[in-house]
Each structure stands twice: as C-alpha cells, then as structure tokens.
Design an enzyme around this catalytic site. Structure first.
Site, PDB file in Angstrom:
ATOM      1  N   ILE A  96       0.876  -1.229   0.031  1.00  0.00           N
ATOM      2  CA  ILE A  96       0.012   0.180   0.065  1.00  0.00           C
ATOM      3  C   ILE A  96       0.853   1.229  -0.070  1.00  0.00           C
ATOM      4  O   ILE A  96       1.752   1.189   0.572  1.00  0.00           O
ATOM      5  CB  ILE A  96      -0.962  -0.015   1.178  1.00  0.00           C
ATOM      6  CG1 ILE A  96      -2.256   1.082   1.150  1.00  0.00           C
ATOM      7  CG2 ILE A  96      -0.104   0.154   2.519  1.00  0.00           C
ATOM      8  CD1 ILE A  96      -3.164   0.729   2.013  1.00  0.00           C
ATOM      9  N   GLY A 152       0.215  -5.691   0.709  1.00  0.00           N
ATOM     10  CA  GLY A 152      -0.933  -5.666  -0.213  1.00  0.00           C
ATOM     11  C   GLY A 152      -0.533  -6.593  -1.502  1.00  0.00           C
ATOM     12  O   GLY A 152      -1.499  -7.183  -2.124  1.00  0.00           O
ATOM     13  N   ASP A 155      -1.657 -10.053  -0.405  1.00  0.00           N
ATOM     14  CA  ASP A 155      -3.190  -9.923  -0.479  1.00  0.00           C
ATOM     15  C   ASP A 155      -3.381 -10.065  -2.315  1.00  0.00           C
ATOM     16  O   ASP A 155      -4.362 -10.883  -2.287  1.00  0.00           O
ATOM     17  CB  ASP A 155      -3.904  -8.510  -0.163  1.00  0.00           C
ATOM     18  CG  ASP A 155      -3.603  -8.320   1.169  1.00  0.00           C
ATOM     19  OD1 ASP A 155      -4.237  -9.100   2.152  1.00  0.00           O
ATOM     20  OD2 ASP A 155      -2.527  -7.616   1.409  1.00  0.00           O
ATOM     21  N   GLU A 175       1.848  -6.081   7.404  1.00  0.00           N
ATOM     22  CA  GLU A 175       0.981  -5.408   7.989  1.00  0.00           C
ATOM     23  C   GLU A 175       1.193  -5.077   9.460  1.00  0.00           C
ATOM     24  O   GLU A 175       1.082  -4.262   9.964  1.00  0.00           O
ATOM     25  CB  GLU A 175      -0.537  -6.030   7.731  1.00  0.00           C
ATOM     26  CG  GLU A 175      -1.037  -5.621   6.440  1.00  0.00           C
ATOM     27  CD  GLU A 175      -0.708  -6.565   5.284  1.00  0.00           C
ATOM     28  OE1 GLU A 175       0.349  -7.373   5.313  1.00  0.00           O
ATOM     29  OE2 GLU A 175      -1.197  -6.477   4.287  1.00  0.00           O
ATOM     30  N   ASP A 183      -5.986  -6.800   6.250  1.00  0.00           N
ATOM     31  CA  ASP A 183      -7.533  -6.849   6.065  1.00  0.00           C
ATOM     32  C   ASP A 183      -7.979  -7.007   4.841  1.00  0.00           C
ATOM     33  O   ASP A 183      -9.259  -6.535   4.427  1.00  0.00           O
ATOM     34  CB  ASP A 183      -8.079  -5.708   6.866  1.00  0.00           C
ATOM     35  CG  ASP A 183      -7.512  -4.154   6.350  1.00  0.00           C
ATOM     36  OD1 ASP A 183      -6.775  -4.140   5.581  1.00  0.00           O
ATOM     37  OD2 ASP A 183      -7.998  -3.290   6.958  1.00  0.00           O
TER      38      ASP A 183
HETATM   39  C1  LIG Z   1      -7.318  -1.006   4.152  1.00  0.00           C
HETATM   40  C2  LIG Z   1      -5.572  -1.453   3.833  1.00  0.00           C
HETATM   41  C3  LIG Z   1      -5.607  -1.968   2.593  1.00  0.00           C
HETATM   42  C4  LIG Z   1      -4.317  -2.492   2.460  1.00  0.00           C
HETATM   43  C5  LIG Z   1      -3.380  -2.646   3.309  1.00  0.00           C
HETATM   44  C6  LIG Z   1      -2.100  -2.989   2.991  1.00  0.00           C
HETATM   45  C7  LIG Z   1      -0.812  -2.972   4.155  1.00  0.00           C
HETATM   46  C8  LIG Z   1       0.435  -3.007   3.300  1.00  0.00           C
HETATM   47  O1  LIG Z   1       0.680  -3.102   2.183  1.00  0.00           O
HETATM   48  S1  LIG Z   1       2.067  -2.976   4.600  1.00  0.00           S
HETATM   49  C9  LIG Z   1       3.128  -2.741   3.361  1.00  0.00           C
HETATM   50  C10 LIG Z   1       3.504  -1.359   3.327  1.00  0.00           C
HETATM   51  N1  LIG Z   1       4.667  -1.217   2.644  1.00  0.00           N
HETATM   52  C11 LIG Z   1       6.100  -1.036   3.170  1.00  0.00           C
HETATM   53  O2  LIG Z   1       6.040  -0.980   4.262  1.00  0.00           O
HETATM   54  C12 LIG Z   1       7.383  -0.962   2.264  1.00  0.00           C
HETATM   55  C13 LIG Z   1       7.974   0.297   2.283  1.00  0.00           C
HETATM   56  N2  LIG Z   1       8.995   0.357   1.499  1.00  0.00           N
HETATM   57  C14 LIG Z   1      10.301  -0.126   1.885  1.00  0.00           C
HETATM   58  O3  LIG Z   1      10.473  -0.692   2.864  1.00  0.00           O
HETATM   59  C15 LIG Z   1      11.537   0.023   0.704  1.00  0.00           C
HETATM   60  O4  LIG Z   1      11.007   1.165  -0.264  1.00  0.00           O
HETATM   61  C16 LIG Z   1      11.673  -1.103  -0.226  1.00  0.00           C
HETATM   62  C17 LIG Z   1      10.372  -1.816  -0.612  1.00  0.00           C
HETATM   63  C18 LIG Z   1      12.370  -2.254   0.923  1.00  0.00           C
HETATM   64  C19 LIG Z   1      12.674  -0.763  -1.202  1.00  0.00           C
HETATM   65  O5  LIG Z   1      13.813   0.008  -0.765  1.00  0.00           O
HETATM   66  P1  LIG Z   1      14.800   0.847  -1.851  1.00  0.00           P
HETATM   67  O6  LIG Z   1      15.079  -0.112  -2.821  1.00  0.00           O
HETATM   68  O7  LIG Z   1      15.860   1.497  -0.990  1.00  0.00           O
HETATM   69  O8  LIG Z   1      13.804   1.714  -2.428  1.00  0.00           O
HETATM   70  P2  LIG Z   1      13.064   3.176  -1.852  1.00  0.00           P
HETATM   71  O9  LIG Z   1      14.106   4.190  -1.857  1.00  0.00           O
HETATM   72  O10 LIG Z   1      12.980   3.103  -0.384  1.00  0.00           O
HETATM   73  O11 LIG Z   1      11.931   3.454  -2.571  1.00  0.00           O
HETATM   74  C20 LIG Z   1      11.837   3.914  -3.969  1.00  0.00           C
HETATM   75  C21 LIG Z   1      10.809   5.043  -4.109  1.00  0.00           C
HETATM   76  O12 LIG Z   1       9.683   4.310  -3.766  1.00  0.00           O
HETATM   77  C22 LIG Z   1       8.774   4.994  -2.870  1.00  0.00           C
HETATM   78  N3  LIG Z   1       8.268   3.847  -1.998  1.00  0.00           N
HETATM   79  C23 LIG Z   1       8.622   2.520  -1.637  1.00  0.00           C
HETATM   80  N4  LIG Z   1       7.602   2.117  -1.093  1.00  0.00           N
HETATM   81  C24 LIG Z   1       6.471   2.833  -1.010  1.00  0.00           C
HETATM   82  C25 LIG Z   1       5.381   2.780  -0.254  1.00  0.00           C
HETATM   83  N5  LIG Z   1       4.763   1.586   0.318  1.00  0.00           N
HETATM   84  N6  LIG Z   1       4.442   3.804  -0.321  1.00  0.00           N
HETATM   85  C26 LIG Z   1       4.863   4.868  -1.095  1.00  0.00           C
HETATM   86  N7  LIG Z   1       6.083   5.008  -1.421  1.00  0.00           N
HETATM   87  C27 LIG Z   1       6.873   4.118  -1.709  1.00  0.00           C
HETATM   88  C28 LIG Z   1       9.870   5.722  -2.042  1.00  0.00           C
HETATM   89  O13 LIG Z   1       9.283   6.385  -1.056  1.00  0.00           O
HETATM   90  C29 LIG Z   1      10.566   6.065  -2.976  1.00  0.00           C
HETATM   91  O14 LIG Z   1      10.118   7.237  -3.577  1.00  0.00           O
HETATM   92  P3  LIG Z   1      11.268   8.574  -3.928  1.00  0.00           P
HETATM   93  O15 LIG Z   1      10.193   9.556  -4.561  1.00  0.00           O
HETATM   94  O16 LIG Z   1      12.204   8.146  -4.724  1.00  0.00           O
HETATM   95  O17 LIG Z   1      11.672   9.021  -2.472  1.00  0.00           O
END
Ligand SMILES: CC/C=C\C=C\CC(=O)SCCNC(=O)CCNC(=O)[C@H](O)C(C)(C)COP(=O)(O)OP(=O)(O)OC[C@H]1O[C@@H](n2cnc3c(N)ncnc32)[C@H](O)[C@@H]1OP(=O)(O)O
Length: 306
Positions: A96, A152, A155, A175, A183
């Site tokens: 997400i 997600g 999911d 999550e 969820d």
């Molecule tokens: C009702 C609810 C419905 C659904 C619920 C779902 C729950 C979930 O999905 S929980 C999971 C949430 N996701 C995360 O916690 C992952 C977060 N991201 C990371 O940990 C890292 O980005 C990585 C996947 C390990 C990759 O790392 P890396 O290779 O170092 O890349 P980054 O520089 O971190 O990311 C590049 C670029 O993408 C943006 N980004 C990455 N993940 C997300 C995200 N989940 N949401 C929004 N944006 C994300 C990151 O900010 C970077 O953007 P820039 O503009 O370049 O800064």
C-alpha cells in the site's frame, strides 16, 4: 512424425518469443489507467502489468479502483481466456502507498463513532474488492512475481490462481509492522494456499521475509525461475496452454475449484452437477474429444468465444 513434433515445438517457441517481446515493449500505463499497463501479448491472453515503477508499484488510491475496473472489463471481454499479471521495474510491489493511506484510512469522516466506523467499514470493503475481483473473474489469473512482494502484494497474489516467481523474489506479510491486522485477503486466503497453518501464523505475526525457495516448498508458488526474463517466457507458455483449451471447460474449472475450496465435498459436487447440466451441452466437448481421438493438440481446435 518426428518432424511434425519438431515443427510444432519450433512454432510454439517462436510464438512465445514474439509474445514476450510484445510484453516487454510496454511504455507506460494504458489509458484510462494511471497505474496499470494492459496489453495482449498473444491471442486470448491479457497481460496486466502493475506500472508505477518509480514508486515501486506502491498501491495508491488510483490503483485500488483501477484494478476493479480493469478486472470487470476482463470478465466481460469474450476475447480474453486467461490473464497474466506481472509488474514493471525493480520489484513486484512495495504494498500500500504509505503516503496515500493518511487521507483515506487514517482520517475517516463522520459525525460520531457510529458514522466514522460505518465509513471506515465501507472503505475497507472497497479495498477488499480490489483483489476479490481477481477471484470473481472466471478467467484464470497467472501472477509472475519478481523481487519484493510486500503487504498488499501478498493480498493480491493469494487471490490469483497460479503463482510463479523468480529466484530473487521475497514475500512479506508486512501489515503487523505498520500496526494493522491485514484486512484485504491475506489472512483469509493464505491459509488456504499454504498447507501449514503454523507457517502462515509465523509469517503473519512476525512479518518475516519468505524467499523464493521457501515460497516454493511451502506451496505459495508452483514454480521458481532463474530470472524475470525466464519467468515471463514460462508464464506466457503456461498462459498459452490455458488459452488453447475450451473456455467453457477452463472457466468452469476455475469457478468450481474456488467454490469447492469454500464448501463441503457434498455441496461442491451438488454445485458441479448443476453447473455441468448446462455446460456439458457445449459443442466444445465434441470438438475437443474429436481432436483428442485424432491426436491433435488443443491449440488446433477453434473454440467459440465465451
Ligand atoms: C485497508 C488497507 C489495505 C491494504 C493494506 C496493505 C498493507 C501493506 O501493504 S503493508 C506494506 C507497506 N509497505 C512497506 O512498508 C514498504 C515500504 N518500502 C520499503 O520498505 C522500501 O521502499 C523497499 C520496498 C524495501 C525498497 O527499498 P529501496 O530499494 O531502498 O527503495 P526506496 O528508495 O525506499 O523507494 C523508492 C521510491 O519508492 C517509494 N516507495 C517505496 N515504498 C513505498 C510505499 N509503500 N508507499 C509509498 N512510496 C513508496 C519511496 O518513497 C521512493 O520514492 P522517492 O520519490 O524516490 O523517494
């Protein structure tokens, strides 16, 4: 006889190679979508590519509704017999969009607790539909995962029918790390995909990463490929095998497998009998049986659209 076999294998190889080339030419999202690229790499196959690579295919608000529109269209499209889902860029998905959830999920609107709760319930149900549409779509959905598949993403893939991955893949039920109980499908579908309840509990309660080999041995994926290119070739071959068969038989198989997963054997058999009392009357049975008798491959049979 041997030369016919070689010719058939070569034709198939050329067909898959040109289809793979068609898939990798995706320039960006396909109108009207902003997060999905849709193409038809080969006859009767629809390729849905998650396409927001600069944000690692994080699932923003647009994605949650575009998937529903996209799969409703696919369900209604008589030219589509099988769907292949994959992702553009470095990884499959980062789950997400953490920047987007603040406005929707963390600040639900309403005048009092009842109204806030009711609104939140409606929002969660809407998010759930994003992946339930995959399961409700009668056309089989093959998903090909490379790199990370987080939150997600799990999911999404558990709502698909066949899961493939590349050797560099890892899966994370993330999550609990962001303070919520998953969820939108993982907790309901993952236990039905993986045999071991203990492993499901461990993954969901600790958010530990599961790598490709364990994904294969646990049954989350059915095949692991050396890299993404090999996986896409394999995925297309597999999709081609499904697309070549009677859509009446294939779609009836998907619908009844899912029905049986959620019901007793007795109820499943009852549903099946009711299903086939009409579907067995298809001309496809005669066409396919005749081809089998003549030792022809399913790809040579012309089935009508469904
Ligand atoms: C009702 C609810 C419905 C659904 C619920 C779902 C729950 C979930 O999905 S929980 C999971 C949430 N996701 C995360 O916690 C992952 C977060 N991201 C990371 O940990 C890292 O980005 C990585 C996947 C390990 C990759 O790392 P890396 O290779 O170092 O890349 P980054 O520089 O971190 O990311 C590049 C670029 O993408 C943006 N980004 C990455 N993940 C997300 C995200 N989940 N949401 C929004 N944006 C994300 C990151 O900010 C970077 O953007 P820039 O503009 O370049 O800064």
């Amino acid at each position: 006889m041997l030369s016919a076999v070689v010719r058939s294998a070569l034709t198939k190889h050329t067909y898959v190679q040109s289809a793979v080339r068609a898939m990798s030419s995706s320039a960006g999202p396909t109108s009207p979508y902003t997060t999905l690229s849709i193409s038809q790499p080969a006859e009767n196959i629809t390729h849905v590519e998650l396409h927001r690579p600069e944000k690692l295919n994080a699932m923003n608000k647009a994605f949650w509704s575009e998937m529903v529109d996209c799969f409703n269209e696919i369900t209604a499209d008589p030219d589509c017999r099988v769907v292949l889902v994959s992702a553009a860029g470095k990884i499959f998905t980062a789950g997400i969009d953490l920047m987007d959830i603040a406005s929707d999920i963390l600040q639900p609107q309403g005048d009092d607790v009842a109204r806030v709760s009711w609104n939140l319930r409606r929002i969660i149900a809407k998010y759930q539909e994003t992946f339930s549409v995959i399961e409700k779509c009668p056309k089989p959905v093959v998903v090909a995962v490379h790199g990370a598949c987080i939150g997600g993403g799990v999911d999404l893939i558990t709502a698909c029918d066949i899961r493939l991955c590349s050797q560099d893949s890892w899966f994370q039920v993330k999550e609990v790390d962001i303070g919520l109980a998953a969820d939108v499908g993982t907790l309901q579908r993952l236990p039905k995909v993986i045999g071991s309840r203990s492993l499901v509990n461990e993954l969901a309660l600790t958010a530990r990463k599961m790598y490709a080999d364990e994904a294969k041995s646990s049954g989350l994926v059915s095949r692991v490929f050396a890299d993404k290119a090999a996986m896409m070739t394999g995925a297309l071959e597999l999709a081609g095998e499904i697309a070549a068969r009677s859509p009446v038989a294939v779609q009836g198989t998907k619908v009844n497998l899912i029905y049986s997963r959620d019901h007793s054997v007795t109820d499943g058999l009852d549903y099946m009998a009711t299903w086939n009392m009409s579907m067995l009357q298809t001309q496809d049975v005669m066409k396919a049986a005749q081809a089998a008798m003549e030792k022809k491959v399913p790809r040579t049979v012309a089935f009508s659209k469904l």
